[in-house]
Motif scaffolding. Structure first.
Motif, PDB file in Angstrom:
ATOM      1  N   PHE A   1       0.822  -1.217   0.000  1.00  0.00           N
ATOM      2  CA  PHE A   1       0.000   0.000   0.000  1.00  0.00           C
ATOM      3  C   PHE A   1       0.853   1.263   0.000  1.00  0.00           C
ATOM      4  N   GLU A   2       2.165   1.111   0.246  1.00  0.00           N
ATOM      5  CA  GLU A   2       3.014   2.285   0.366  1.00  0.00           C
ATOM      6  C   GLU A   2       2.999   3.086  -0.928  1.00  0.00           C
ATOM      7  N   GLY A   3       2.824   4.374  -0.817  1.00  0.00           N
ATOM      8  CA  GLY A   3       2.821   5.233  -1.984  1.00  0.00           C
ATOM      9  C   GLY A   3       1.482   5.389  -2.662  1.00  0.00           C
ATOM     10  N   LEU A   4       0.453   4.663  -2.202  1.00  0.00           N
ATOM     11  CA  LEU A   4      -0.873   4.789  -2.817  1.00  0.00           C
ATOM     12  C   LEU A   4      -1.662   5.960  -2.243  1.00  0.00           C
ATOM     13  N   TRP A   5      -1.273   6.398  -1.040  1.00  0.00           N
ATOM     14  CA  TRP A   5      -1.920   7.537  -0.393  1.00  0.00           C
ATOM     15  C   TRP A   5      -0.858   8.499   0.115  1.00  0.00           C
ATOM     16  N   ASP A   6      -1.267   9.713   0.385  1.00  0.00           N
ATOM     17  CA  ASP A   6      -0.374  10.729   0.942  1.00  0.00           C
ATOM     18  C   ASP A   6      -0.890  11.220   2.285  1.00  0.00           C
ATOM     19  N   ALA A   7      -1.372  10.289   3.107  1.00  0.00           N
ATOM     20  CA  ALA A   7      -1.958  10.652   4.399  1.00  0.00           C
ATOM     21  C   ALA A   7      -0.895  11.163   5.354  1.00  0.00           C
ATOM     22  N   GLU A   8      -1.175  12.287   5.983  1.00  0.00           N
ATOM     23  CA  GLU A   8      -0.308  12.761   7.053  1.00  0.00           C
ATOM     24  C   GLU A   8      -0.635  11.990   8.334  1.00  0.00           C
ATOM     25  N   PRO A   9       0.358  11.726   9.168  1.00  0.00           N
ATOM     26  CA  PRO A   9       0.109  10.961  10.394  1.00  0.00           C
ATOM     27  C   PRO A   9      -0.991  11.576  11.247  1.00  0.00           C
ATOM     28  N   GLY A  10      -1.790  10.700  11.872  1.00  0.00           N
ATOM     29  CA  GLY A  10      -2.797  11.176  12.815  1.00  0.00           C
ATOM     30  C   GLY A  10      -4.182  11.365  12.236  1.00  0.00           C
ATOM     31  N   TRP A  11      -4.430  10.898  11.006  1.00  0.00           N
ATOM     32  CA  TRP A  11      -5.780  11.025  10.432  1.00  0.00           C
ATOM     33  C   TRP A  11      -6.616   9.820  10.857  1.00  0.00           C
ATOM     34  N   LEU A  12      -7.535  10.049  11.792  1.00  0.00           N
ATOM     35  CA  LEU A  12      -8.421   8.991  12.285  1.00  0.00           C
ATOM     36  C   LEU A  12      -9.876   9.431  12.111  1.00  0.00           C
TER      37      LEU A  12
ATOM     38  N   HIS B   1     -11.076  -4.863   5.228  1.00  0.00           N
ATOM     39  CA  HIS B   1     -11.827  -5.181   6.450  1.00  0.00           C
ATOM     40  C   HIS B   1     -10.880  -5.718   7.525  1.00  0.00           C
ATOM     41  N   ARG B   2     -10.042  -6.647   7.160  1.00  0.00           N
ATOM     42  CA  ARG B   2      -9.106  -7.240   8.128  1.00  0.00           C
ATOM     43  C   ARG B   2      -8.135  -6.189   8.665  1.00  0.00           C
ATOM     44  N   HIS B   3      -7.588  -5.371   7.784  1.00  0.00           N
ATOM     45  CA  HIS B   3      -6.651  -4.315   8.191  1.00  0.00           C
ATOM     46  C   HIS B   3      -7.315  -3.335   9.153  1.00  0.00           C
ATOM     47  N   ASN B   4      -8.502  -2.867   8.782  1.00  0.00           N
ATOM     48  CA  ASN B   4      -9.187  -1.862   9.599  1.00  0.00           C
ATOM     49  C   ASN B   4      -9.520  -2.389  10.985  1.00  0.00           C
ATOM     50  N   LEU B   5     -10.027  -3.623  11.049  1.00  0.00           N
ATOM     51  CA  LEU B   5     -10.404  -4.176  12.356  1.00  0.00           C
ATOM     52  C   LEU B   5      -9.188  -4.423  13.233  1.00  0.00           C
ATOM     53  N   GLU B   6      -8.088  -4.846  12.636  1.00  0.00           N
ATOM     54  CA  GLU B   6      -6.876  -5.056  13.429  1.00  0.00           C
ATOM     55  C   GLU B   6      -6.451  -3.760  14.125  1.00  0.00           C
ATOM     56  N   LEU B   7      -6.463  -2.655  13.387  1.00  0.00           N
ATOM     57  CA  LEU B   7      -6.044  -1.382  13.965  1.00  0.00           C
ATOM     58  C   LEU B   7      -7.080  -0.848  14.945  1.00  0.00           C
ATOM     59  N   ALA B   8      -8.359  -0.949  14.592  1.00  0.00           N
ATOM     60  CA  ALA B   8      -9.404  -0.470  15.506  1.00  0.00           C
ATOM     61  C   ALA B   8      -9.368  -1.240  16.822  1.00  0.00           C
TER      62      ALA B   8
ATOM     63  N   HIS C   1      -8.883   3.244   8.547  1.00  0.00           N
ATOM     64  CA  HIS C   1      -9.063   2.757   7.170  1.00  0.00           C
ATOM     65  C   HIS C   1      -7.729   2.228   6.635  1.00  0.00           C
ATOM     66  N   ILE C   2      -7.733   1.888   5.364  1.00  0.00           N
ATOM     67  CA  ILE C   2      -6.619   1.161   4.771  1.00  0.00           C
ATOM     68  C   ILE C   2      -5.309   1.948   4.828  1.00  0.00           C
ATOM     69  N   TYR C   3      -5.363   3.271   4.837  1.00  0.00           N
ATOM     70  CA  TYR C   3      -4.154   4.087   4.915  1.00  0.00           C
ATOM     71  C   TYR C   3      -3.733   4.364   6.352  1.00  0.00           C
ATOM     72  N   THR C   4      -4.530   3.953   7.336  1.00  0.00           N
ATOM     73  CA  THR C   4      -4.160   4.101   8.741  1.00  0.00           C
ATOM     74  C   THR C   4      -3.049   3.108   9.059  1.00  0.00           C
ATOM     75  N   THR C   5      -2.097   3.530   9.900  1.00  0.00           N
ATOM     76  CA  THR C   5      -0.958   2.687  10.224  1.00  0.00           C
ATOM     77  C   THR C   5      -0.920   2.373  11.719  1.00  0.00           C
ATOM     78  N   THR C   6      -0.102   1.391  12.063  1.00  0.00           N
ATOM     79  CA  THR C   6       0.117   1.087  13.482  1.00  0.00           C
ATOM     80  C   THR C   6       0.690   2.302  14.197  1.00  0.00           C
ATOM     81  N   ALA C   7       1.523   3.067  13.510  1.00  0.00           N
ATOM     82  CA  ALA C   7       2.081   4.276  14.113  1.00  0.00           C
ATOM     83  C   ALA C   7       0.978   5.275  14.466  1.00  0.00           C
ATOM     84  N   ASP C   8      -0.056   5.375  13.629  1.00  0.00           N
ATOM     85  CA  ASP C   8      -1.191   6.253  13.934  1.00  0.00           C
ATOM     86  C   ASP C   8      -1.881   5.810  15.226  1.00  0.00           C
ATOM     87  N   VAL C   9      -2.046   4.499  15.371  1.00  0.00           N
ATOM     88  CA  VAL C   9      -2.695   3.965  16.574  1.00  0.00           C
ATOM     89  C   VAL C   9      -1.851   4.281  17.805  1.00  0.00           C
ATOM     90  N   HIS C  10      -0.552   4.041  17.718  1.00  0.00           N
ATOM     91  CA  HIS C  10       0.321   4.294  18.866  1.00  0.00           C
ATOM     92  C   HIS C  10       0.344   5.779  19.220  1.00  0.00           C
TER      93      HIS C  10
END
Length: 344
Positions: free
Chosen positions: A3-14, A271-278, A325-334
């Motif tokens: 998924f890297e490079g498919l979005w330009d999300a800045e950290p912290g978008w929830l 779905h799997r990605h989003n639920l894991e992070l949520a 969502h799919i562009y959310t990262t573990t770093a965003d969660v932390h």
């Protein structure tokens, strides 16, 4: 898939439950169209090809025949013909926290005896009893993130002969859905489908198409749009396309590549990605796991803590609402959990 490079999300978008971030392909397609518009480099027909692509992608995502899919601008406008077709005195059942775009179109017919009955979400299935003519409810609730038990609602509606209208705006794009057993499914694309606001897509079952009058029909609802510009002769398109509203071109220019990317990645993967992070976020708050990509919490001071840390979320129903969502990262969660740690 990387998924890297498919979005330009800045950290912290929830806050995808408010609006989704465009994948790079959608953003670039929109910029190209805007550039052409600015200088008059092309006619509108190439932009409109994106409407057809969006319709077909939507149909594939929900397991529908494209002939039963329509395009529009808002959820409320999309369900308005269904509400107008209800008989006087009809009873409509909904959730007591339903987003009003799927409430007001029914309530405006109260002057002819249409009654809107609202119950708590956990009582909805039991409330689908004889006498209910239509169930209007979201697949995922905007304020709470509660995921509808769709198979149970479909079964209960079928048992009593009630029409079923689903608002999938907070679900389509991350929650696997099909139109099996559903009479109408409508979704705005600017949230989990990550498209510009102004593009709505919907499904109408053949039996509902027969009941409803395409009261907003214009040139774009014609059998052949290029022959429907002028005059008093009306030849509407077959299937659900007669319910089309003239599309906002640039919204669909951005929508088509976004929907196609969702297909490429796969809703099950998202779905799997989003639920894991949520659920990682929920665990950090001491909450049990859930089946939703939306987390609602009434933790005191959470909004202020997020704002101080530069994390963008929303407040709905008096509670902090975070969405993943799919562009959310573990770093965003932390980052979010670190901001809230002093409050726990």
């Amino acid at each position: 898939m990387d998924f890297e490079g498919l979005w330009d999300a800045e950290p912290g978008w929830l806050n995808t439950a408010s609006y989704g971030l465009p994948p790079r392909a959608a953003w670039e397609a929109l910029q190209a169209a805007l550039g052409d518009w600015r200088v008059g480099a092309t006619s509108w027909e190439p932009w409109d090809e994106s409407t057809t692509r969006s319709r077909e992608s939507f149909a594939r995502l929900v397991g529908a025949d494209p002939v039963d899919a329509f395009v529009g601008s808002t959820v409320s406008a999309a369900v308005a013909p269904i509400a107008a077709a209800l008989p006087d005195g009809a009873k409509v059942l909904t959730d007591d926290v339903e987003f009003t775009s799927n409430v007001f179109p029914w309530k405006v017919h109260e002057d002819r005896g249409v009654e809107v009955i609202a119950v708590p979400g956990d009582e909805l299935v039991a409330a689908i009893r004889p006498g209910i003519d239509l169930v209007a409810v979201s697949a995922v609730q905007s304020s709470t993130g509660a995921v509808l038990d769709l198979p149970a609602v479909v079964a209960a509606s079928k048992e009593v002969g009630a029409l079923l209208v689903i608002d999938a705006s907070q679900a389509l794009g991350w929650l696997p859905l099909t139109v099996d057993g559903i009479d109408a499914l409508v979704a705005h694309t600017y949230k989990w489908l990550m498209s510009p606001r102004g593009a709505t897509l919907g499904y109408l079952s053949p039996r509902l198409q027969e009941r409803c009058r395409p009261s907003a029909a214009g040139w774009y609802a014609g059998r052949t749009v290029h022959s429907s510009y002028y005059g008093a002769e009306m030849d509407l398109a077959p299937g659900a396309r007669k319910f089309d509203q003239s599309p906002a071109w640039f919204s669909f220019v951005g929508a088509a590549p976004a929907l196609e990317l969702i297909e490429q990645i796969g809703v099950e993967t998202i779905h799997r990605h989003n639920l894991e992070l949520a659920n990682e976020f929920r665990a950090g708050l001491g909450l049990p796991p859930s089946d939703s990509a939306i987390v609602s919490t009434n933790l005191a001071g959470a909004q202020e803590a997020f704002e101080a840390a530069g994390i963008r979320a929303a407040v709905r129903g008096g509670k902090l609402r975070a969405s993943f969502h799919i562009y959310t990262t573990t770093a965003d969660v932390h980052q979010a959990l670190t901001a809230l740690k002093p409050l726990l």
